[in-house]
Design a protein around this motif. Sequence first.
Motif, short mmCIF file in Angstrom:
data_model
loop_
_atom_site.label_atom_id
_atom_site.label_comp_id
_atom_site.label_asym_id
_atom_site.label_seq_id
_atom_site.Cartn_x
_atom_site.Cartn_y
_atom_site.Cartn_z
N ALA A 40 0.83 -1.21 0.00
CA ALA A 40 0.00 0.00 0.00
C ALA A 40 0.86 1.25 0.00
O ALA A 40 0.56 2.24 -0.69
CB ALA A 40 -0.93 -0.01 1.21
N GLU A 41 1.94 1.23 0.77
CA GLU A 41 2.84 2.37 0.84
C GLU A 41 3.53 2.63 -0.49
O GLU A 41 3.92 3.76 -0.79
CB GLU A 41 3.88 2.15 1.95
CG GLU A 41 3.27 2.17 3.35
CD GLU A 41 4.26 1.74 4.42
OE1 GLU A 41 5.34 1.25 4.06
OE2 GLU A 41 3.95 1.92 5.61
N LYS A 43 2.14 2.29 -3.42
CA LYS A 43 1.18 2.80 -4.40
C LYS A 43 1.04 4.31 -4.27
O LYS A 43 1.49 4.91 -3.29
CB LYS A 43 -0.18 2.12 -4.21
CG LYS A 43 -0.17 0.62 -4.50
CD LYS A 43 -1.54 0.01 -4.26
CE LYS A 43 -1.54 -1.48 -4.52
NZ LYS A 43 -1.30 -1.80 -5.94
N GLU A 44 0.40 4.94 -5.24
CA GLU A 44 0.17 6.38 -5.20
C GLU A 44 -0.66 6.71 -3.95
O GLU A 44 -1.70 6.11 -3.72
CB GLU A 44 -0.58 6.82 -6.45
CG GLU A 44 -0.86 8.31 -6.51
CD GLU A 44 -1.66 8.71 -7.73
OE1 GLU A 44 -2.01 9.90 -7.82
OE2 GLU A 44 -1.96 7.82 -8.57
N PRO A 45 -0.20 7.66 -3.14
CA PRO A 45 -0.92 7.97 -1.90
C PRO A 45 -2.20 8.75 -2.15
O PRO A 45 -2.49 9.18 -3.27
CB PRO A 45 0.10 8.81 -1.12
CG PRO A 45 0.90 9.47 -2.20
CD PRO A 45 1.00 8.48 -3.32
N GLY A 46 -2.96 8.95 -1.09
CA GLY A 46 -4.13 9.80 -1.15
C GLY A 46 -5.42 9.11 -1.50
O GLY A 46 -6.44 9.77 -1.72
N ALA A 47 -5.42 7.78 -1.56
CA ALA A 47 -6.66 7.05 -1.78
C ALA A 47 -7.42 6.94 -0.45
O ALA A 47 -7.00 7.49 0.57
CB ALA A 47 -6.36 5.65 -2.34
N CYS A 135 -1.65 1.21 11.91
CA CYS A 135 -0.70 2.28 12.21
C CYS A 135 0.15 2.62 10.98
O CYS A 135 0.46 3.79 10.74
CB CYS A 135 0.20 1.87 13.38
SG CYS A 135 -0.66 1.72 14.97
N ALA A 136 0.51 1.61 10.20
CA ALA A 136 1.34 1.84 9.03
C ALA A 136 0.59 2.57 7.92
O ALA A 136 1.15 3.42 7.23
CB ALA A 136 1.87 0.51 8.50
N VAL A 137 -0.68 2.25 7.75
CA VAL A 137 -1.46 2.80 6.64
C VAL A 137 -2.03 4.18 6.97
O VAL A 137 -2.32 4.98 6.07
CB VAL A 137 -2.59 1.82 6.26
CG1 VAL A 137 -3.52 2.40 5.21
CG2 VAL A 137 -1.99 0.51 5.75
N ALA A 138 -2.16 4.49 8.26
CA ALA A 138 -2.84 5.72 8.68
C ALA A 138 -2.28 6.97 8.02
O ALA A 138 -3.01 7.93 7.75
CB ALA A 138 -2.77 5.85 10.20
N ASN A 139 -1.00 6.99 7.75
CA ASN A 139 -0.36 8.17 7.20
C ASN A 139 -0.64 8.37 5.71
O ASN A 139 -0.33 9.43 5.16
CB ASN A 139 1.15 8.10 7.42
CG ASN A 139 1.83 9.45 7.38
OD1 ASN A 139 1.34 10.41 7.96
ND2 ASN A 139 2.95 9.53 6.68
#
Length: 266
Positions: A40-41, A43-47, A135-139
Amino acid sequence: PPGGYPSAENDTTGGARKAPRSDAAGMVEQIDIAMTPAEAEAKEPGATYIVVDAVRATTTIAALFHRGLRRLRVVGGIDEARRLRAAGDVILFGEEGGLRPWGFDYGNSPAEAATLDLEGREAILMTSNGTKALCAVANLGLTAAGALVNLAAIAAFAETHRRVVVVCSGNAGARTFSLEDFAAGACIVQLLHQRHQAARLGDAALLAIEMKDPARLITRSEHADVMRRLQFDRDLAFVMSVDRAPCVPLIVEHGEGWAVLEAPGS
């Protein structure tokens, strides 16, 4: 945003960050699955992200909020969980090796959580994979906790956003592939795709929609076998109970190694 769900701007006051704003719209344009948080990290952020730890963390989280919990802090480490428990009037849930650690009030059992009166209470949850993944995906963007037990509610929430990434928590500290998380994630993707057939699909999402009855694979997974050996058959039955805990737990604040979830309207 649509649906009444919060998506606050970043705020570093006091070391905490509010949940980042996602690209809310009204029509799903892209659906994908990340097999691990690390994917997930990449991939393009902001989804908009839906973290899935079907056996058992996100199932337990849905059960807790369905029983009236007001606020849940998830943490990645057992020492931090104990420190927070000692500092306040909160209930401590969690597992290490599948079992309730010493000093914890309850384990990571959704079946047990579903019997508790948690109205207005606050709690802490620490698990081997799911809380680390959250916790990892929250950002990365607006993040919710999904499972079969809140399938319809999570899909209704997700379809108000343009880009949706379902994130499998995985095993081995949220680092390796987990069949049960992919299977539960596939159920979410299939439901979304039924309603938004024009949405672009990533490769993993394409695989997901080609699966016949993916939920059946949850109880055939290695992790499900571990649960049976530990005599958590009631938890496995709860995991498979579609829409039993209809709520949308969302990360509303986070920092290094921790995140806070609330479930608007639950």
